[in-house]
Design a protein around this motif. Structure first.
Motif, PDB file in Angstrom:
ATOM      1  N   GLY A  58       0.806  -1.206   0.000  1.00  0.00           N
ATOM      2  CA  GLY A  58       0.000   0.000   0.000  1.00  0.00           C
ATOM      3  C   GLY A  58       0.849   1.271   0.000  1.00  0.00           C
ATOM      4  N   HIS A  59       0.209   2.397  -0.123  1.00  0.00           N
ATOM      5  CA  HIS A  59       0.927   3.672  -0.135  1.00  0.00           C
ATOM      6  C   HIS A  59       0.042   4.753   0.468  1.00  0.00           C
ATOM      7  CE1 HIS A  59      -1.501   4.054  -3.825  1.00  0.00           C
ATOM      8  NE2 HIS A  59      -1.445   5.363  -3.589  1.00  0.00           N
ATOM      9  N   ARG A  60       0.688   5.833   0.863  1.00  0.00           N
ATOM     10  CA  ARG A  60       0.004   7.019   1.381  1.00  0.00           C
ATOM     11  C   ARG A  60       0.592   8.238   0.690  1.00  0.00           C
ATOM     12  NH1 ARG A  60      -2.387   3.313   2.938  1.00  0.00           N
ATOM     13  NH2 ARG A  60      -3.115   2.790   5.056  1.00  0.00           N
ATOM     14  N   GLU A  61      -0.262   9.221   0.422  1.00  0.00           N
ATOM     15  CA  GLU A  61       0.186  10.459  -0.220  1.00  0.00           C
ATOM     16  C   GLU A  61      -0.254  11.657   0.620  1.00  0.00           C
ATOM     17  OE1 GLU A  61      -1.044  10.880  -4.236  1.00  0.00           O
ATOM     18  OE2 GLU A  61       0.208   9.240  -4.984  1.00  0.00           O
ATOM     19  N   VAL A  62       0.665  12.576   0.806  1.00  0.00           N
ATOM     20  CA  VAL A  62       0.388  13.829   1.499  1.00  0.00           C
ATOM     21  C   VAL A  62       1.035  14.951   0.691  1.00  0.00           C
ATOM     22  CG1 VAL A  62       0.185  12.823   3.808  1.00  0.00           C
ATOM     23  CG2 VAL A  62       2.419  13.523   2.951  1.00  0.00           C
ATOM     24  N   SER A  63       0.627  16.168   0.952  1.00  0.00           N
ATOM     25  CA  SER A  63       1.194  17.303   0.218  1.00  0.00           C
ATOM     26  C   SER A  63       1.235  18.524   1.113  1.00  0.00           C
ATOM     27  CB  SER A  63       0.382  17.594  -1.047  1.00  0.00           C
ATOM     28  OG  SER A  63      -0.934  18.004  -0.717  1.00  0.00           O
ATOM     29  N   TYR A  64       2.082  19.452   0.760  1.00  0.00           N
ATOM     30  CA  TYR A  64       2.176  20.730   1.457  1.00  0.00           C
ATOM     31  C   TYR A  64       2.650  21.786   0.471  1.00  0.00           C
ATOM     32  CZ  TYR A  64       7.226  19.780   1.701  1.00  0.00           C
ATOM     33  OH  TYR A  64       8.531  19.514   1.390  1.00  0.00           O
ATOM     34  N   ARG A  65       2.564  23.035   0.866  1.00  0.00           N
ATOM     35  CA  ARG A  65       2.941  24.146   0.001  1.00  0.00           C
ATOM     36  C   ARG A  65       4.146  24.886   0.590  1.00  0.00           C
ATOM     37  NH1 ARG A  65      -0.783  25.591  -3.899  1.00  0.00           N
ATOM     38  NH2 ARG A  65      -2.816  24.540  -3.772  1.00  0.00           N
ATOM     39  N   VAL A  66       4.977  25.410  -0.293  1.00  0.00           N
ATOM     40  CA  VAL A  66       6.122  26.227   0.109  1.00  0.00           C
ATOM     41  C   VAL A  66       6.053  27.544  -0.649  1.00  0.00           C
ATOM     42  CG1 VAL A  66       7.643  24.322   0.754  1.00  0.00           C
ATOM     43  CG2 VAL A  66       7.543  25.053  -1.617  1.00  0.00           C
ATOM     44  N   ARG A  67       6.606  28.581  -0.029  1.00  0.00           N
ATOM     45  CA  ARG A  67       6.562  29.912  -0.615  1.00  0.00           C
ATOM     46  C   ARG A  67       7.739  30.713  -0.093  1.00  0.00           C
ATOM     47  NH1 ARG A  67       4.736  34.906   1.066  1.00  0.00           N
ATOM     48  NH2 ARG A  67       3.842  36.286  -0.526  1.00  0.00           N
TER      49      ARG A  67
END
Length: 464
Positions: free
Chosen positions: A132-141
């Motif tokens: 299985g897998h998991r995906e997460v995300s975030y933003r940078v600026r």
């Protein structure tokens, strides 16, 4: 969606690193167990000794079990996009995949990012089933341009009792490039020097007559429709008409990066305005068919596919990215003057020259005037150091340099179309003002002898 990605597996640490991962709870249990065992030995209490050994053994067993845990986890990172303008956001997507045959426990995921991009993102992932897998995300600026590494990705493991936590790092990382903000510019008519032959040369050949065409010998692969039969009969061998060389209007963008010419740092400083202005002008001219090169006061140019450091107009996307990447990392130089830039422009007429100057003293203004003689048309944006040196509340922090008006007068007498730049100035408005100023006789009165006097701006140039 554009961006780059990387994959990897976490690197396990040693047993000493595992012991260093004891939490406060684990250290407390270990200390209590040692203390209980010591008291039991002194008091002769066997039951207390068993309790002490149990308290001391529990965190050590957790460390050993966690150290022996062999999670096979693959991680990847994707940037979208990998190159962003200053003050714009980019999304970073993380993917963690369990490639082992056993499920994982609760995982804490942390990605290392520079502080200018924001706080370090942390995520808690539930157990991941095999495959299985998991995906997460975030933003940078970032408001500051530059190249920033992202990673390596860190995976934190913990035992069910919370006695120990281990951090394992992936080995790969990615790079986020923050480029200067580009301001769209209106199309204006600024002349540039054409390298090669274009419509004007074809008109001169037509006026001279076909007999004046200079042919050359036939080469393998030449189109037979270009055979010049009259010259062939005269020379006794196949002769073809000379190929027309495409017109290539060149432009040099000169950026003054001297530390002595700029005061202040940060996204609102005059130096950052000049860098963003150079990026805007370079991309604007590339989109309109110019061959552009970037030159700094150090004499270094951004290399392009053409000779002399010029970036070809036929590859505007690649050339624009190359120029933006160079401007993303440009910093103040230790040069005292513009002599190196003058030497780099000694090769002759360089077409259109657009310069972004910092504070100029009398000597450097005179040298800039000599640089102007190397170009057909020259536009200078000069930072008003007196205005840019005013701090919050209008507090004057000037270093006592000469007024910008005196330097503008010297540049205009040398043939520059020179404009002052104050804080908050819009480059698009200055670009229009440069076009209007270049069309007036006063702006061209001090032009160099090599400049055409009857063609006017744009005679052999293109729309900028």
């Amino acid at each position: 969606m554009s961006g780059g990605g990387s994959t990897g597996t976490p690197e396990p640490g040693g047993l000493r690193a595992a012991l260093a991962g004891l939490t406060t709870r684990g250290r407390s249990f270990l200390a209590a167990g040692v203390a209980a065992a010591a008291c039991a030995y002194l008091l002769g209490q066997a039951d207390l000794l068993r309790v002490g050994l149990l308290l001391a053994a529990l965190p050590l067993v957790c460390v050993l079990v966690l150290y022996r845990t062999r999670y096979r986890v693959a991680g990847s990172r994707t940037l979208a996009p990998a190159r962003v303008p200053a003050a714009a956001e980019a999304r970073v997507r993380l993917r963690v995949e369990n490639v082992a045959r056993l499920p994982t426990g609760v995982l804490m995921l942390q990605d290392r990012v520079p502080y200018v991009l924001g706080p370090r993102p942390r995520f808690v992932l539930d157990r991941v089933e095999p495959g299985g897998h998991r995906e997460v995300s975030y933003r940078v600026r970032s408001d500051l341009r530059g190249r920033y590494p992202l990673g390596p990705l860190q995976l934190r493991l913990s035992d069910p009792f919370g006695m120990c936590e281990l951090t394992r790092s992936f080995s790969t990382f990615d790079t986020l490039t923050v480029v200067p903000r580009v301001e769209p510019l209106p199309p204006v008519r600024l002349a540039g020097e054409a390298a090669g032959y274009g419509d004007g040369h074809r008109r001169s050949l037509a006026l001279a007559g076909e007999d004046d065409i200079i042919p050359r010998g036939y080469r393998h692969g030449d189109d037979l429709r270009r055979v010049h039969w009259r010259s062939t009969a005269r020379h006794g061998e196949l002769m073809v008409r000379r190929e027309e060389q495409p017109q290539k209007t060149r432009c040099t963008v000169l950026l003054d990066t001297r530390a002595v010419a700029h005061e202040g740092t940060g996204p609102d400083s005059g130096f950052e305005w000049a860098v963003a202005g150079a990026a805007s002008v370079a991309l604007h001219l590339l989109e309109r068919g110019f061959s552009v090169r970037l030159l700094t006061d150090t004499g270094r140019t951004v290399p392009g596919p053409e000779g002399g450091g010029f970036a070809g107009a036929g590859e505007a996307a690649d050339a624009g990215g190359l120029l933006l990447d160079a401007l993303a990392v440009v910093e103040h130089s230790a040069e005292e003057g513009l002599a190196a830039a003058y030497d780099a422009l000694r090769g002759g007429t360089e077409g259109l020259l657009v310069a972004f100057f910092g504070e100029l003293d009398e000597e450097q203004a005179a040298l800039a005037g000599r640089i102007r003689r190397r170009s057909a048309t020259a536009v200078a944006f000069v930072l008003d150091a007196d205005a840019w040196s005013r701090g919050p509340g209008g507090i004057h922090l000037s270093r006592g340099g000469a007024p910008v008006g005196e330097r503008l007068r010297m540049l205009r007498e040398a043939g520059w179309t020179a404009l002052p730049v104050a804080p908050g100035a819009a480059l698009a408005d200055l670009w229009r003002a440069a076009d209007r100023a270049g069309a007036t006789p006063a702006a061209t009165a001090g032009a160099a002898p090599g400049r055409s006097g009857d063609g006017g701006p744009g005679r052999n140039g293109g729309s900028a």
